[in-house]
Design a protein around this motif. Structure first.
Motif, PDB file in Angstrom:
ATOM      1  N   LEU A  49      48.404  44.704  42.150  1.00 34.13           N
ATOM      2  CA  LEU A  49      49.774  44.832  42.647  1.00 34.13           C
ATOM      3  C   LEU A  49      49.825  45.631  43.941  1.00 34.13           C
ATOM      4  N   PHE A  50      48.866  46.550  44.084  1.00 37.92           N
ATOM      5  CA  PHE A  50      48.825  47.384  45.282  1.00 37.92           C
ATOM      6  C   PHE A  50      47.896  46.802  46.353  1.00 37.92           C
ATOM      7  N   GLY A  51      47.608  45.521  46.249  1.00 38.45           N
ATOM      8  CA  GLY A  51      46.892  44.820  47.300  1.00 38.45           C
ATOM      9  C   GLY A  51      45.389  44.834  47.203  1.00 38.45           C
ATOM     10  N   MET A  52      44.838  45.350  46.110  1.00 39.23           N
ATOM     11  CA  MET A  52      43.388  45.375  45.954  1.00 39.23           C
ATOM     12  C   MET A  52      42.872  44.000  45.520  1.00 39.23           C
ATOM     13  N   PRO A  53      41.735  43.547  46.068  1.00 39.05           N
ATOM     14  CA  PRO A  53      41.117  42.315  45.580  1.00 39.05           C
ATOM     15  C   PRO A  53      40.776  42.436  44.093  1.00 39.05           C
ATOM     16  N   VAL A  54      40.782  41.315  43.406  1.00 37.98           N
ATOM     17  CA  VAL A  54      40.589  41.335  41.954  1.00 37.98           C
ATOM     18  C   VAL A  54      39.245  41.956  41.581  1.00 37.98           C
ATOM     19  N   LYS A  55      38.182  41.595  42.321  1.00 37.55           N
ATOM     20  CA  LYS A  55      36.857  42.121  41.972  1.00 37.55           C
ATOM     21  C   LYS A  55      36.785  43.635  42.161  1.00 37.55           C
ATOM     22  N   ILE A  56      37.430  44.150  43.193  1.00 35.00           N
ATOM     23  CA  ILE A  56      37.478  45.609  43.408  1.00 35.00           C
ATOM     24  C   ILE A  56      38.284  46.267  42.292  1.00 35.00           C
ATOM     25  N   SER A  57      39.382  45.619  41.911  1.00 27.81           N
ATOM     26  CA  SER A  57      40.242  46.166  40.855  1.00 27.81           C
ATOM     27  C   SER A  57      39.502  46.250  39.529  1.00 27.81           C
ATOM     28  N   VAL A  58      38.740  45.215  39.215  1.00 27.41           N
ATOM     29  CA  VAL A  58      37.970  45.217  37.973  1.00 27.41           C
ATOM     30  C   VAL A  58      36.906  46.314  38.011  1.00 27.41           C
ATOM     31  N   ALA A  59      36.210  46.429  39.146  1.00 24.13           N
ATOM     32  CA  ALA A  59      35.177  47.459  39.279  1.00 24.13           C
ATOM     33  C   ALA A  59      35.772  48.855  39.121  1.00 24.13           C
ATOM     34  N   MET A  60      36.912  49.105  39.760  1.00 20.15           N
ATOM     35  CA  MET A  60      37.542  50.423  39.666  1.00 20.15           C
ATOM     36  C   MET A  60      38.020  50.708  38.250  1.00 20.15           C
ATOM     37  N   SER A  61      38.543  49.690  37.566  1.00 19.02           N
ATOM     38  CA  SER A  61      38.999  49.905  36.180  1.00 19.02           C
ATOM     39  C   SER A  61      37.840  50.337  35.294  1.00 19.02           C
ATOM     40  N   TRP A  62      36.677  49.766  35.509  1.00 21.42           N
ATOM     41  CA  TRP A  62      35.499  50.158  34.717  1.00 21.42           C
ATOM     42  C   TRP A  62      34.980  51.536  35.123  1.00 21.42           C
ATOM     43  N   LEU A  63      35.008  51.841  36.408  1.00 24.25           N
ATOM     44  CA  LEU A  63      34.552  53.155  36.864  1.00 24.25           C
ATOM     45  C   LEU A  63      35.412  54.273  36.272  1.00 24.25           C
ATOM     46  N   LEU A  64      36.734  54.092  36.298  1.00 26.31           N
ATOM     47  CA  LEU A  64      37.632  55.109  35.749  1.00 26.31           C
ATOM     48  C   LEU A  64      37.414  55.267  34.250  1.00 26.31           C
ATOM     49  N   TRP A  65      37.224  54.148  33.562  1.00 22.11           N
ATOM     50  CA  TRP A  65      37.041  54.206  32.105  1.00 22.11           C
ATOM     51  C   TRP A  65      35.697  54.849  31.754  1.00 22.11           C
ATOM     52  N   ILE A  66      34.641  54.433  32.445  1.00 21.78           N
ATOM     53  CA  ILE A  66      33.303  54.963  32.152  1.00 21.78           C
ATOM     54  C   ILE A  66      33.254  56.473  32.427  1.00 21.78           C
ATOM     55  N   ALA A  67      33.875  56.907  33.537  1.00 22.35           N
ATOM     56  CA  ALA A  67      33.861  58.335  33.872  1.00 22.35           C
ATOM     57  C   ALA A  67      34.530  59.147  32.776  1.00 22.35           C
ATOM     58  N   GLN A  68      35.711  58.693  32.322  1.00 22.30           N
ATOM     59  CA  GLN A  68      36.440  59.442  31.305  1.00 22.30           C
ATOM     60  C   GLN A  68      35.728  59.419  29.959  1.00 22.30           C
ATOM     61  N   MET A  69      35.394  58.229  29.488  1.00 20.10           N
ATOM     62  CA  MET A  69      34.797  58.117  28.162  1.00 20.10           C
ATOM     63  C   MET A  69      33.391  58.712  28.124  1.00 20.10           C
TER      64      MET A  69
END
Length: 337
Positions: A290-310
């Motif tokens: 929604l904020f203009g990020m390409p889908v592949k970047i968005s998927v990568a960032m979603s995993w990075l944020l999740w992996i860092a926290q968990m």
């Protein structure tokens, strides 16, 4: 069924749900696209894990201090370290069996501080009530300050009116439609499903949230409770903002994007899977696009944020699991001298 088999079954069941959502999030990518996503994750700046680790500890020290405020009116004064350790072990438990962490942290603290478990469960319900209300308020605030983004998403995805949303004042219609859907949903639930067990459970949950919030409002020292709550969510927000700097492509994302990821991502974390795996990635990926990020970047960032926290919850939880008996044995030995 023996308790061990029940635990194993729950673990497998919730993991299967999470893996199903993971599959949904990546099923439309071919092998080369998946390899590209993995390359983004591998190329991330992992040094940023250090400040995120520090902030994660700070946020949960604040959570522990806040929980102590609820316990003190019961005439118990647990050590802050024990409360912090119980909180982290609770998160560790949630990574195995979703929603079991709340009970386990009460059990851990009851064991080392000699506080009745039923009393601790009452304080935990009050704490969770404030968290639910705070998250709902932050979700509403996040939507209000970026109605243009929400409006475009709503009309593109749900009403399929591509090309018409730009420059159109759809904000009021978004609010009206959302309120109407909420009212309609509540009416349908009361009118047609009030006899079902799931409705009664939802009603009990709402009543408990209300009672828990009233408990905090009438609690002595409630000002500090709300200060800790605000500081805790502020630290969460900074963690997400720092996480954006892991990838060069997401470094320009601002405060609105960080707030949206934090609030809507928290909803994903509440889903009944290990650490919210699957739903969290889907939600964060949608938010970032929604904020203009390409889908592949968005998927990568979603995993990075999740992996860092968990990953950090896993590490700190295990450390606390090992340290807790050692620290308390030393404490009890010194008390005897």
């Amino acid at each position: 069924m023996p308790r061990l088999l029940q635990t194993i079954f729950k673990f497998i069941f919730f993991l299967a749900i999470g893996l199903f959502f993971v599959w949904l999030s990546i099923k439309d990518f071919n092998a080369s696209q998946r390899a590209e996503i993995i390359s983004y994750i591998a190329a991330a700046d992992y040094w940023l894990i250090v400040p995120i680790f520090v902030l994660l500890v700070i946020s949960n020290v604040l959570r522990a201090a806040r929980w102590r405020l609820l316990i003190r009116p019961l005439h118990y004064h647990p050590q802050l370290f024990n409360v912090f350790a119980a909180v982290m072990i609770g998160y560790l438990t949630n990574l195995a069996i979703p929603r079991a962490g709340e009970i386990s942290r009460c059990g851990v603290l009851a064991r080392y501080e000699k506080i009745p478990v039923d009393k601790l469960i009452g304080t935990m319900i009050a704490e969770r009530a404030v968290d639910v209300i705070t998250l709902a308020a932050l979700l509403l605030f996040s939507v209000i300050i970026q109605l243009d983004v929400v409006g475009d998403f709503f009309f593109h995805q749900f009403l399929r009116r591509q090309g018409q949303a730009a420059g159109k004042p759809y904000h009021v219609w978004v609010i009206i439609t959302a309120v109407a859907l909420i009212i309609l949903g509540i009416w349908i639930m009361i009118r047609y499903f009030s006899h079902l067990r799931v409705y009664r459970k939802m009603r009990i949950s709402v009543i408990r949230i209300g009672r828990g919030f009233r408990t905090v409002l009438h609690m002595r020292g409630n000002v500090w409770f709300f200060i800790y709550t605000l500081l805790m969510w502020a630290v969460y927000f900074v963690m997400v903002k720092i996480g954006f700097y892991c990838l060069a492509e997401t470094q320009q994302l601002g405060a609105k994007a960080a707030l949206a990821v934090l609030t809507f991502g928290s909803v994903g974390m509440l889903m009944p899977t290990q650490g919210g795996i699957g739903p969290y990635q889907i939600i964060v990926e949608k938010i970032l696009t929604l904020f203009g990020m390409p889908v592949k970047i968005s998927v990568a960032m979603s995993w990075l944020l999740w992996i860092a926290q968990m990953g950090l919850y896993l590490i700190i939880g295990f450390i606390m699991l090992l340290l807790l008996p050692v620290i308390n044995s030393t404490r009890h030995d010194s008390a005897k001298v």
